[in-house]
Motif scaffolding. Structure first.
Motif, PDB file in Angstrom:
ATOM      1  N   ASP A  49       0.816  -1.218   0.000  1.00  0.00           N
ATOM      2  CA  ASP A  49       0.000   0.000   0.000  1.00  0.00           C
ATOM      3  C   ASP A  49       0.855   1.275   0.000  1.00  0.00           C
ATOM      4  O   ASP A  49       0.334   2.377   0.112  1.00  0.00           O
ATOM      5  CB  ASP A  49      -0.961   0.003   1.193  1.00  0.00           C
ATOM      6  CG  ASP A  49      -0.262   0.108   2.536  1.00  0.00           C
ATOM      7  OD1 ASP A  49       0.993   0.219   2.586  1.00  0.00           O
ATOM      8  OD2 ASP A  49      -0.970   0.065   3.563  1.00  0.00           O
ATOM      9  N   GLY A  50       2.182   1.110  -0.105  1.00  0.00           N
ATOM     10  CA  GLY A  50       3.084   2.253  -0.173  1.00  0.00           C
ATOM     11  C   GLY A  50       3.611   2.732   1.167  1.00  0.00           C
ATOM     12  O   GLY A  50       4.461   3.622   1.215  1.00  0.00           O
ATOM     13  N   ALA A  51       3.128   2.151   2.258  1.00  0.00           N
ATOM     14  CA  ALA A  51       3.594   2.562   3.580  1.00  0.00           C
ATOM     15  C   ALA A  51       5.037   2.102   3.796  1.00  0.00           C
ATOM     16  O   ALA A  51       5.423   1.006   3.371  1.00  0.00           O
ATOM     17  CB  ALA A  51       2.693   1.966   4.664  1.00  0.00           C
ATOM     18  N   LEU A  52       5.799   2.952   4.458  1.00  0.00           N
ATOM     19  CA  LEU A  52       7.193   2.624   4.742  1.00  0.00           C
ATOM     20  C   LEU A  52       7.341   2.092   6.159  1.00  0.00           C
ATOM     21  O   LEU A  52       6.739   2.632   7.088  1.00  0.00           O
ATOM     22  CB  LEU A  52       8.080   3.858   4.578  1.00  0.00           C
ATOM     23  CG  LEU A  52       8.227   4.380   3.162  1.00  0.00           C
ATOM     24  CD1 LEU A  52       8.999   5.686   3.157  1.00  0.00           C
ATOM     25  CD2 LEU A  52       8.928   3.342   2.295  1.00  0.00           C
ATOM     26  N   PRO A  53       8.157   1.066   6.342  1.00  0.00           N
ATOM     27  CA  PRO A  53       8.406   0.588   7.699  1.00  0.00           C
ATOM     28  C   PRO A  53       9.276   1.595   8.457  1.00  0.00           C
ATOM     29  O   PRO A  53       9.943   2.439   7.843  1.00  0.00           O
ATOM     30  CB  PRO A  53       9.151  -0.733   7.478  1.00  0.00           C
ATOM     31  CG  PRO A  53       9.804  -0.582   6.150  1.00  0.00           C
ATOM     32  CD  PRO A  53       8.880   0.293   5.339  1.00  0.00           C
ATOM     33  N   GLU A  54       9.276   1.498   9.777  1.00  0.00           N
ATOM     34  CA  GLU A  54      10.061   2.431  10.600  1.00  0.00           C
ATOM     35  C   GLU A  54      11.545   2.387  10.259  1.00  0.00           C
ATOM     36  O   GLU A  54      12.245   3.383  10.392  1.00  0.00           O
ATOM     37  CB  GLU A  54       9.853   2.124  12.080  1.00  0.00           C
ATOM     38  CG  GLU A  54       8.483   2.508  12.583  1.00  0.00           C
ATOM     39  CD  GLU A  54       8.329   2.257  14.077  1.00  0.00           C
ATOM     40  OE1 GLU A  54       9.350   2.170  14.788  1.00  0.00           O
ATOM     41  OE2 GLU A  54       7.178   2.163  14.524  1.00  0.00           O
ATOM     42  N   ASP A  55      12.038   1.220   9.823  1.00  0.00           N
ATOM     43  CA  ASP A  55      13.467   1.076   9.540  1.00  0.00           C
ATOM     44  C   ASP A  55      13.804   1.232   8.054  1.00  0.00           C
ATOM     45  O   ASP A  55      14.856   0.775   7.597  1.00  0.00           O
ATOM     46  CB  ASP A  55      13.979  -0.265  10.058  1.00  0.00           C
ATOM     47  CG  ASP A  55      13.392  -1.463   9.328  1.00  0.00           C
ATOM     48  OD1 ASP A  55      12.438  -1.284   8.538  1.00  0.00           O
ATOM     49  OD2 ASP A  55      13.878  -2.581   9.550  1.00  0.00           O
ATOM     50  N   ALA A  56      12.950   1.904   7.306  1.00  0.00           N
ATOM     51  CA  ALA A  56      13.170   2.048   5.860  1.00  0.00           C
ATOM     52  C   ALA A  56      14.542   2.649   5.540  1.00  0.00           C
ATOM     53  O   ALA A  56      15.218   2.206   4.609  1.00  0.00           O
ATOM     54  CB  ALA A  56      12.068   2.893   5.231  1.00  0.00           C
ATOM     55  N   ALA A  57      14.970   3.629   6.292  1.00  0.00           N
ATOM     56  CA  ALA A  57      16.239   4.310   6.011  1.00  0.00           C
ATOM     57  C   ALA A  57      17.461   3.451   6.311  1.00  0.00           C
ATOM     58  O   ALA A  57      18.565   3.763   5.856  1.00  0.00           O
ATOM     59  CB  ALA A  57      16.324   5.611   6.810  1.00  0.00           C
TER      60      ALA A  57
END
Length: 187
Positions: free
Chosen positions: A88-96
């Motif tokens: 759905d395009g949401a990024l996880p907290e650890d995306a970076a």
């Protein structure tokens, strides 16, 4: 077995990396990709692309060697948001701090000699040193060898799939994720 190791790729390695990629895809993916796609793989175009990646990034590229032969390679770096996002395009907290293993190939005739494991362990250490906390990769659902390899290092599907257009035929891939401190389990 001759001496084996892993090192950073240099621009002069681009031709061998391209050759390994084309040879491996034509062998390992012959039942997953249409013949026209495999026949259309061009070493010279792949060589130019790998030379650019080696010199300008964004991925770090390593090569595996056995004796005087280059036998495999791995490319990885911090994952672009589009690769780590959920459906759905949401990024996880650890995306970076999520790394993407974008390529890991060992030429089939050099397989099952530890080269893939050495490449993965080396890139895992480098990524962790750069601040990455976990990794992801994409693998075709029909690629049992790659799936088995990644499962051996405690990587598992995260439930995200994508379908690519492979020359007019769908190629379904699943995203796997796991730690960067690799411990191999041998069957």
């Amino acid at each position: 077995m001759a001496e084996a190791g892993v090192r950073m790729a240099e621009p002069g390695d681009a031709a061998e990396i391209a050759r390994i990629q084309v040879t491996t895809w034509q062998s390992a993916y012959s039942e997953m990709l249409p013949p026209a796609v495999l026949a259309g793989l061009d070493n010279s175009i792949a060589e130019q692309e790998w030379r650019g990646t080696i010199t300008d990034g964004p991925a770090t590229v390593l090569v595996a060697e056995e004796g005087r032969w280059t036998v495999g390679f791995c490319a990885a770096g911090i994952a672009p948001e589009s690769e780590v996002a959920s459906a759905d395009g949401a990024l996880p907290e650890d995306a970076a701090t999520t790394a993407l293993i974008s390529a890991l190939l060992v030429e089939p005739r050099w397989g099952r000699r530890g080269h893939g494991g050495r490449l993965l362990a080396t890139i895992g250490r480098r990524l962790a040193e750069q601040g990455a906390t976990r990794g992801i990769t994409w693998a075709p659902e029909a690629d049992s060898a790659s799936l088995s390899f990644f499962r051996s290092v405690d990587w598992s599907p995260d439930g995200t799939v994508r379908t690519l257009d492979a020359g007019g035929s769908p190629l379904r891939e699943m995203r796997l994720t796991g730690p960067l401190d690799f411990e191999f389990k041998h069957d």
